[in-house]
Write a protein that holds these residues in place. Structure first.
Motif, PDB file in Angstrom:
ATOM      1  N   ALA A 221       0.839  -1.207   0.000  1.00  0.00           N
ATOM      2  CA  ALA A 221       0.000   0.000   0.000  1.00  0.00           C
ATOM      3  C   ALA A 221       0.867   1.247   0.000  1.00  0.00           C
ATOM      4  O   ALA A 221       2.025   1.222   0.446  1.00  0.00           O
ATOM      5  N   ALA A 222       0.294   2.331  -0.490  1.00  0.00           N
ATOM      6  CA  ALA A 222       0.984   3.626  -0.502  1.00  0.00           C
ATOM      7  C   ALA A 222       0.002   4.726  -0.129  1.00  0.00           C
ATOM      8  O   ALA A 222      -1.194   4.621  -0.437  1.00  0.00           O
ATOM      9  N   PRO A 223       0.502   5.780   0.538  1.00  0.00           N
ATOM     10  CA  PRO A 223      -0.391   6.866   0.963  1.00  0.00           C
ATOM     11  C   PRO A 223      -0.785   7.789  -0.175  1.00  0.00           C
ATOM     12  O   PRO A 223      -0.037   7.969  -1.140  1.00  0.00           O
ATOM     13  N   ILE A 224      -1.974   8.367  -0.038  1.00  0.00           N
ATOM     14  CA  ILE A 224      -2.488   9.365  -0.975  1.00  0.00           C
ATOM     15  C   ILE A 224      -2.470  10.713  -0.264  1.00  0.00           C
ATOM     16  O   ILE A 224      -2.958  10.827   0.864  1.00  0.00           O
ATOM     17  N   ILE A 232      -4.470  11.705   3.155  1.00  0.00           N
ATOM     18  CA  ILE A 232      -5.934  11.662   3.268  1.00  0.00           C
ATOM     19  C   ILE A 232      -6.490  10.244   3.128  1.00  0.00           C
ATOM     20  O   ILE A 232      -7.630   9.983   3.492  1.00  0.00           O
ATOM     21  N   ALA A 233      -5.698   9.330   2.588  1.00  0.00           N
ATOM     22  CA  ALA A 233      -6.155   7.963   2.360  1.00  0.00           C
ATOM     23  C   ALA A 233      -4.949   7.140   1.925  1.00  0.00           C
ATOM     24  O   ALA A 233      -3.806   7.617   1.928  1.00  0.00           O
ATOM     25  N   ALA A 234      -5.208   5.900   1.551  1.00  0.00           N
ATOM     26  CA  ALA A 234      -4.162   5.043   1.003  1.00  0.00           C
ATOM     27  C   ALA A 234      -4.800   4.050   0.046  1.00  0.00           C
ATOM     28  O   ALA A 234      -6.007   3.784   0.104  1.00  0.00           O
ATOM     29  N   VAL A 235      -3.985   3.508  -0.843  1.00  0.00           N
ATOM     30  CA  VAL A 235      -4.443   2.518  -1.811  1.00  0.00           C
ATOM     31  C   VAL A 235      -3.564   1.287  -1.683  1.00  0.00           C
ATOM     32  O   VAL A 235      -2.372   1.380  -1.386  1.00  0.00           O
ATOM     33  N   SER A 236      -4.158   0.111  -1.885  1.00  0.00           N
ATOM     34  CA  SER A 236      -3.395  -1.127  -1.726  1.00  0.00           C
ATOM     35  C   SER A 236      -3.699  -2.110  -2.840  1.00  0.00           C
ATOM     36  O   SER A 236      -4.734  -2.020  -3.516  1.00  0.00           O
ATOM     37  N   ARG A 253       5.187  -1.151  -7.905  1.00  0.00           N
ATOM     38  CA  ARG A 253       5.268  -0.060  -8.895  1.00  0.00           C
ATOM     39  C   ARG A 253       3.889   0.504  -9.209  1.00  0.00           C
ATOM     40  O   ARG A 253       3.702   1.726  -9.267  1.00  0.00           O
ATOM     41  N   GLU A 254       2.918  -0.382  -9.403  1.00  0.00           N
ATOM     42  CA  GLU A 254       1.581   0.067  -9.780  1.00  0.00           C
ATOM     43  C   GLU A 254       0.875   0.787  -8.628  1.00  0.00           C
ATOM     44  O   GLU A 254       0.161   1.769  -8.849  1.00  0.00           O
ATOM     45  N   VAL A 255       1.071   0.318  -7.406  1.00  0.00           N
ATOM     46  CA  VAL A 255       0.457   0.970  -6.245  1.00  0.00           C
ATOM     47  C   VAL A 255       1.046   2.360  -6.044  1.00  0.00           C
ATOM     48  O   VAL A 255       0.318   3.330  -5.789  1.00  0.00           O
ATOM     49  N   LEU A 256       2.362   2.477  -6.150  1.00  0.00           N
ATOM     50  CA  LEU A 256       3.000   3.791  -6.000  1.00  0.00           C
ATOM     51  C   LEU A 256       2.532   4.752  -7.091  1.00  0.00           C
ATOM     52  O   LEU A 256       2.279   5.934  -6.823  1.00  0.00           O
ATOM     53  N   GLN A 257       2.403   4.255  -8.317  1.00  0.00           N
ATOM     54  CA  GLN A 257       1.938   5.105  -9.418  1.00  0.00           C
ATOM     55  C   GLN A 257       0.484   5.497  -9.228  1.00  0.00           C
ATOM     56  O   GLN A 257       0.095   6.654  -9.471  1.00  0.00           O
ATOM     57  N   LEU A 258      -0.341   4.553  -8.778  1.00  0.00           N
ATOM     58  CA  LEU A 258      -1.758   4.849  -8.548  1.00  0.00           C
ATOM     59  C   LEU A 258      -1.921   5.881  -7.435  1.00  0.00           C
ATOM     60  O   LEU A 258      -2.726   6.813  -7.548  1.00  0.00           O
ATOM     61  N   ALA A 259      -1.159   5.722  -6.347  1.00  0.00           N
ATOM     62  CA  ALA A 259      -1.217   6.696  -5.249  1.00  0.00           C
ATOM     63  C   ALA A 259      -0.799   8.082  -5.732  1.00  0.00           C
ATOM     64  O   ALA A 259      -1.402   9.093  -5.345  1.00  0.00           O
ATOM     65  N   LYS A 260       0.203   8.134  -6.597  1.00  0.00           N
ATOM     66  CA  LYS A 260       0.656   9.414  -7.151  1.00  0.00           C
ATOM     67  C   LYS A 260      -0.418  10.043  -8.019  1.00  0.00           C
ATOM     68  O   LYS A 260      -0.655  11.268  -7.962  1.00  0.00           O
TER      69      LYS A 260
END
Length: 266
Positions: A221-224, A232-236, A253-260
């Motif tokens: 997971a990575a923070p948003i 404010i949130a996170a995605v995993s 890689r995909e989680v970090l890119q999605l969070a960005k």
């Protein structure tokens, strides 16, 4: 413990009362005042509110003065009251979370096709992760977590991603006891170990759950971040353990890119 619930419809506003030893009377009064003022903006003066709610005028003066200072209420030119700017700010934040959910579904629905695994969105509420949304990849193995559920933050990748930005003082206040919830043989069960792991998480920019919440699943997971650079949130991304080794680098890689992609939009 004796508990009584009642719901009162007072001129368009709803007040929920719960009698127990933890009740705070001043907050209950403030809630009643807000509901009344919201139902009749710029119409009621101090004495009107005092009479309507049966609160002594000296107490009402203190309450209204404090609520003005906090931005909860605004006193108009005719000494009447309306809702203050606080509710505009909070309301804006409240509705932006739904924009985030829409953005998540749009972006994660694309990403899940590349990874062929399930993505989730959550926010931190105290020491719990509140699940907001889910983009599930076709699989006979289903995750137990669903939107609307809560799960201890200390055992999830989503939770640790959001906890990692907090100070040590904030974390100790959140976890006053050394012992933490235990779910599997891999769960971090002490606050001291969690704090050390969160330092690594902050440096890495992502968090891992290696079968700590549920046996058979690992997550990254990575923070948003919001417009003010606050988390404010996170995605995993959650992956069955038998596919974790082959997919973990792609998932990171995909989680970090999605969070960005989801950051700084809200």
């Amino acid at each position: 413990m004796k508990t009584r619930f009642s719901i009162e419809n007072h001129r368009g506003g709803f007040a929920i009362e719960k009698e127990n030893k933890y009740g705070v009377p001043a907050l209950d009064k403030a809630n009643r005042i807000i509901n009344l003022v919201a139902s009749q903006p710029s119409s009621l003066k101090l004495m009107d509110i005092s009479r309507e709610l049966d609160i002594h005028k000296s107490s009402m003066f203190s309450l209204l003065h404090t609520m003005e200072k906090l931005g909860w209420l605004k006193r108009d030119l005719g000494d009447t009251y309306s809702l203050g700017s606080f509710f505009g700010r909070i309301g804006s934040v409240y509705f932006r979370q739904f924009d985030l959910i829409s953005d998540f579904h749009r972006e994660a629905s694309i990403v899940k096709q590349r990874v062929e695994e399930t993505f989730q969105l959550g926010r931190l509420e105290g020491d719990q992760v509140f699940y907001l949304a889910k983009e599930e990849a076709p699989s006979p193995i289903k995750l137990a977590s669903e939107p609307g559920m809560c799960w201890p933050a200390s055992v999830t990748a989503l939770g640790k991603a959001m906890l990692s930005v907090k100070t040590e003082e904030e974390l100790i206040a959140l976890y006053p006891e050394e012992q933490l919830p235990n779910f599997t043989t891999n769960t971090i069960t002490t606050r001291s170990v969690l704090l050390n792991k969160l330092k690594d998480t902050q440096l890495a920019g992502y968090a891992l759950d290696l079968e700590e919440a549920v046996n058979g699943f690992s997550c990254v997971a990575a923070p948003i971040y919001g417009s003010n650079n606050e988390v404010i949130a996170a995605v995993s991304c959650s992956i069955p353990q038998h596919r974790w080794e082959s997919k973990q680098e792609l998932a990171k890689r995909e989680v970090l890119q999605l969070a960005k992609l989801l950051s700084h939009r809200q």
